[in-house]
Scaffold this active site. Sequence first.
Site, mmCIF file in Angstrom:
data_model
loop_
_atom_site.group_PDB
_atom_site.id
_atom_site.type_symbol
_atom_site.label_atom_id
_atom_site.label_comp_id
_atom_site.label_asym_id
_atom_site.label_seq_id
_atom_site.Cartn_x
_atom_site.Cartn_y
_atom_site.Cartn_z
ATOM 1 N N ASP A 31 0.830 -1.206 0.000
ATOM 2 C CA ASP A 31 0.000 0.000 0.000
ATOM 3 C C ASP A 31 0.860 1.250 0.000
ATOM 4 O OD1 ASP A 31 -3.073 -0.220 1.926
ATOM 5 O OD2 ASP A 31 -2.480 -0.973 -0.027
ATOM 6 N N GLU A 33 4.012 1.710 -1.014
ATOM 7 C CA GLU A 33 4.654 2.015 -2.301
ATOM 8 C C GLU A 33 3.648 2.579 -3.281
ATOM 9 O OE1 GLU A 33 7.351 -1.179 -3.980
ATOM 10 O OE2 GLU A 33 6.796 -2.042 -2.053
ATOM 11 N N ASP A 35 0.827 4.135 -2.641
ATOM 12 C CA ASP A 35 0.462 5.501 -2.263
ATOM 13 C C ASP A 35 1.543 6.501 -2.650
ATOM 14 O OD1 ASP A 35 -1.437 4.972 0.821
ATOM 15 O OD2 ASP A 35 -1.868 4.653 -1.294
ATOM 16 N N SER A 80 -29.804 -21.435 -27.664
ATOM 17 C CA SER A 80 -29.780 -22.527 -26.689
ATOM 18 C C SER A 80 -30.013 -23.833 -27.448
ATOM 19 C CB SER A 80 -30.814 -22.307 -25.599
ATOM 20 O OG SER A 80 -32.088 -22.280 -26.173
ATOM 21 N N LEU A 81 -30.162 -24.911 -26.729
ATOM 22 C CA LEU A 81 -30.297 -26.226 -27.376
ATOM 23 C C LEU A 81 -31.659 -26.816 -27.061
ATOM 24 C CD1 LEU A 81 -26.806 -27.682 -26.391
ATOM 25 C CD2 LEU A 81 -27.502 -26.929 -28.662
ATOM 26 N N GLU A 109 -20.254 -34.169 -26.166
ATOM 27 C CA GLU A 109 -19.532 -33.439 -25.114
ATOM 28 C C GLU A 109 -20.340 -33.464 -23.838
ATOM 29 O OE1 GLU A 109 -19.489 -29.477 -26.657
ATOM 30 O OE2 GLU A 109 -18.427 -30.114 -28.456
ATOM 31 N N LYS A 111 -22.278 -31.747 -20.884
ATOM 32 C CA LYS A 111 -23.003 -30.477 -20.755
ATOM 33 C C LYS A 111 -22.665 -29.912 -19.378
ATOM 34 C CE LYS A 111 -27.509 -28.402 -21.526
ATOM 35 N NZ LYS A 111 -27.598 -27.630 -20.304
ATOM 36 N N ASP A 113 -22.525 -27.674 -16.185
ATOM 37 C CA ASP A 113 -23.593 -26.946 -15.507
ATOM 38 C C ASP A 113 -23.070 -25.625 -14.942
ATOM 39 O OD1 ASP A 113 -26.082 -26.449 -14.629
ATOM 40 O OD2 ASP A 113 -26.075 -27.912 -13.001
ATOM 41 N N ARG A 132 -24.582 -14.536 -21.771
ATOM 42 C CA ARG A 132 -25.512 -14.824 -22.848
ATOM 43 C C ARG A 132 -26.695 -13.858 -22.831
ATOM 44 N NH1 ARG A 132 -30.129 -17.898 -23.195
ATOM 45 N NH2 ARG A 132 -30.548 -18.708 -25.272
ATOM 46 N N GLU A 166 -18.645 -22.473 -21.442
ATOM 47 C CA GLU A 166 -19.356 -22.492 -20.164
ATOM 48 C C GLU A 166 -18.430 -22.032 -19.042
ATOM 49 O OE1 GLU A 166 -22.411 -23.148 -20.645
ATOM 50 O OE2 GLU A 166 -23.344 -23.767 -18.751
ATOM 51 N N TYR A 218 -16.607 -24.323 -25.866
ATOM 52 C CA TYR A 218 -17.259 -25.378 -26.653
ATOM 53 C C TYR A 218 -17.682 -24.921 -28.048
ATOM 54 C CZ TYR A 218 -21.427 -23.232 -24.492
ATOM 55 O OH TYR A 218 -22.370 -22.355 -24.038
ATOM 56 N N LYS A 282 -23.555 -33.003 -31.061
ATOM 57 C CA LYS A 282 -23.493 -32.041 -32.171
ATOM 58 C C LYS A 282 -23.039 -32.752 -33.443
ATOM 59 C CE LYS A 282 -22.000 -28.428 -29.000
ATOM 60 N NZ LYS A 282 -20.865 -27.684 -28.461
ATOM 61 N N LYS A 306 -30.645 -34.413 -21.305
ATOM 62 C CA LYS A 306 -30.629 -33.976 -19.898
ATOM 63 C C LYS A 306 -30.738 -35.171 -18.973
ATOM 64 C CE LYS A 306 -31.235 -29.945 -18.787
ATOM 65 N NZ LYS A 306 -31.998 -28.779 -19.142
ATOM 66 N N CYS A 400 -46.760 -34.824 21.727
ATOM 67 C CA CYS A 400 -45.458 -34.233 21.408
ATOM 68 C C CYS A 400 -44.347 -35.165 21.901
ATOM 69 C CB CYS A 400 -45.321 -32.862 22.070
ATOM 70 S SG CYS A 400 -43.671 -32.171 21.872
ATOM 71 N N CYS A 403 -42.516 -33.014 24.927
ATOM 72 C CA CYS A 403 -43.151 -32.625 26.193
ATOM 73 C C CYS A 403 -44.388 -33.466 26.511
ATOM 74 C CB CYS A 403 -43.526 -31.148 26.174
ATOM 75 S SG CYS A 403 -44.912 -30.782 25.070
ATOM 76 N N CYS A 418 -47.614 -29.015 18.297
ATOM 77 C CA CYS A 418 -47.586 -29.069 19.752
ATOM 78 C C CYS A 418 -47.926 -27.648 20.196
ATOM 79 C CB CYS A 418 -46.184 -29.452 20.240
ATOM 80 S SG CYS A 418 -45.965 -29.123 22.004
ATOM 81 N N CYS A 423 -43.135 -26.212 25.932
ATOM 82 C CA CYS A 423 -42.443 -27.397 25.405
ATOM 83 C C CYS A 423 -40.953 -27.084 25.227
ATOM 84 C CB CYS A 423 -43.049 -27.799 24.061
ATOM 85 S SG CYS A 423 -42.106 -29.077 23.217
#
Length: 661
Positions: A31, A33, A35, A80-81, A109, A111, A113, A132, A166, A218, A282, A306, A400, A403, A418, A423
Site C-alpha cells: 500500500d 509504495e 500511495d 440454446s439447445l 460433449e 453439458k 452446468d 448470454r 461455459e 465449446y 453435435k 438432460k 409431542c 413434552c 404441539c 415445550c
Amino acid sequence: MDIKGRIEELRKLLTTYSHEYYILDNPSVSDQEFDALLHELIRLEQENPMYFSEDSPTVKIGTTVLDKFEKVHHDVPMMSLSNAFNEDDLRTFDEKIKKEVGPVNYNVELKIDGLAGSLKYENGKLILGATRGNGVIGENITNNVKTIQSIPKTINYLDNVEVRGEIFMSKEAFNNANREREEMGLELFKNPRNAAAGSVRQLDSKIAAKRNLDMFIYNVVSPDSHNLTNHSGALLFAQNLGFNINPLSQICKNIDEVIAYIEFYTQKRNDLDYDIDGIVVKVDDLNLYDEIGYTQKSPKWAIAYKFPAEEVVTKIHKITFQVGRTGQITPVANLDPVIVQGSTVSRATLHNEDYVVEKDIRENDYVIIRKAGDIIPEVVRVVLDKRSPDSISFAMIKQCPVCGAPLTRTDSEADYYCRNDFCDAKKIEGLIHFSSRKTMNIEGLGEKIVEQFYNDGLLKTIQDIYLLHEKRDELITKEGFGVKSIDKLLENIEISKSNNLDKLIFGLGIRHVGEKVSKVIASNFTNIFDMFKVDIEDLVAIDEIGEVIAESIVQYFRDPMTRELIDDLSRFGVNLYYQSNVSLKDEFAGKTFVLTGKLEVYSRDEAKALIESFGGKVSGSVSKKTFAVVAGSDAGSKLDKANELGIKVLSEQEFKDLLDR
Ligand code: IVH
C-alpha cells in the site's frame, strides 16, 4: 527522464498495480509504495497541468466498479439447445438428421452446468467478455472474466475471433467458497452453478477474482473465417490458442455410440470435479449446419440430453418426529446412509402425515431418495417389490415427542402442532432462531450451545440471553469455554441490542412472520410499542399482510407474556425502534473514514457504500478531520499517519461490528 516521461511511467505502473489490487486481488507492491507513486503522480500532474489526461489512474483509480453492467449486442445470437430426455428422443433426432443429410459423425460433449459466456479477441487481445443474456443482448463482464485464470488475456492469433463456452465453478472451489462463507456467517451457495453465476455477476471484480472460476470453450463463432470445417477441429483450434477445452469430448459414428457415451457418463458424472447436467450431441461436419438448419431458438444440428435427477435406493430404519420452533411436527425418515449427487444422506423429510399415508411409507421399507431442487433430500416412493414382512405401518403420533402435550391439527392445516408454549423443544428451537444469523445474529450462540445452556438451566427464555452476563463467573468455568470465548459471546449479545427492529421482530418467532413480513411491520410501525395497539384491520390494510398473518400478529401481541418480554427487553436496552436504511447511523453520520490495507470480508467499494449508506464519507487520505481509519492487513502509510495524529484505528472486525450494531 523528463517530467512527461516520468508521468507516463507512473501512469503505466499505477494502472498495472491497481489492476492487480482491484481486479486480481493480488497486489505486487505494498500500500505504502502504491500511495507514494500515486502521490508523486498527483503532484506532477498538479504542477504540470498541460499533461492532464482523462485516462490517468489519478482520475480512474477505484472507479473500476460499475453501477451496473453495460449491455452487449451479440452479432451472432447465442442460441440454446433443444432437449432430449430419453433414448427415443435421441433416435428421433438422429432420424431427422439422416433424412436431411444422410449419416453423420457426431461430436459428443459433457453439458457443463454453469453459465454461457462469450469471449472476443482483437489483435490477439481479449477485448470483451459477455454473458448470454437473452441470447441477443448480454452483459459486459470483461473485468470479471479477466480474473479467470484459464482464460488467456492474449492469444497468438491476430484475426478477430470470438469463442463461447461455459463458465463454471469446480466442486472443490465451491466447497472452499462455502466453507469460507460459513465461517463468515454468510448464506451458503446452493450449488456450483449458482455460485458461478453469482460470482460472474459481481459488479466488484475483486469478489469474482476470489471465487476460482473456470471456463471450458465449446464453440468457435464463424468457424469458416478460420478455415475450420468440423466441430472437433474447432475445439482443437481453440485449444491450440490456449483455451481450456473439456478433454472428454468424443466422436461417435452413429447414435448407438452416442447412447453408449451417455450411459457411461451417466454413471461417471459424480466422479468429475465439476457438475454436468447432461450430454450435448453435435453434428461434427460444420458444412452441414446451414442445410440442417435452425429453429427460432436453437440449431437443429445439436441436441442436449438432460440427465434425470439422480434417484437412489436405501432403507428407512426408523421414522422419527421433529418439533419445530412453532411446534410444527415433521416426520423424518432415518435412512441407511447413501450418497446422492455427491453427498451423504442419512435423513430425509417426509413432510407431513398426508404425504406418508398417501405413499404408504413404512419403517423398514426400501425407498427411493432424490434431492428436491438438488438440495433437500426427500423420499420419492417405496420400492414395493422389496417390502419385507417386518415393515411397520406409519402411525402419526398423538403426543409431542418432547413434552408429551397432545398434538392438534386444524382442518385448514396439513401439519400437527404441539401447542404447549412451555415445550422444551419449541423453546430451544425458539432461542436458536432468536440468535441466528438472519435475526439477532448473536455469534457464538449457535444450536449446540443454546441446547447445552438450556439443559444446564442457564438459558430458558429470551430474557435470559440478556442476563447471561450475570452468570459470567459460572460460564467461564464450563468445560469447553474460557474467559475469552465467554467474553466474546457476552460482547456479541451486547452488540445485538442495537439491531434494527425488523431483526428483533423476526427473532421473536411469531407464527407466519418471516424475514420479509418482519421488515414490512417494522417499517410501517417504526416502534414495537405501537404493535400492542394494532388490530387486524390495521394490519390487512398493509399490502403484504393477509388475514392469517394479521391474526397471528394480533394474537401474539395480546398475550401478556409478550408485554412482559418487551418490557424486559426495553429495560435491558434492546433497541425497539426502526431505523430505515437511509436514516443515519450515529456511528457514521457526518464522519469521515479512511480505508487502507487489504480487507477480507468487504471489498473496498462495499465498505465505502456501507459507510455512505449510513451517512458517512470515505476519504483517500488521513487528516485531522478523519474520524477513523479502517485498517486491513498490510496497511501502510495511512495507518502510520493515523497513529501519528492519534486517529482511531479500527480492525475490519471492529468495523463490521460497528456496521452490525
Ligand atoms: S453448445 C448453439 N455445448 O447448455 C449451441 N452448450 O441450452 C450452443 N452448455 O446455454 C450451446 N455445456 O450454456 C453447448 N458442451 C456444451 C455445453 C453447452 C453446457 C450449456 C450452454 C447453453 C446450454 C444449452
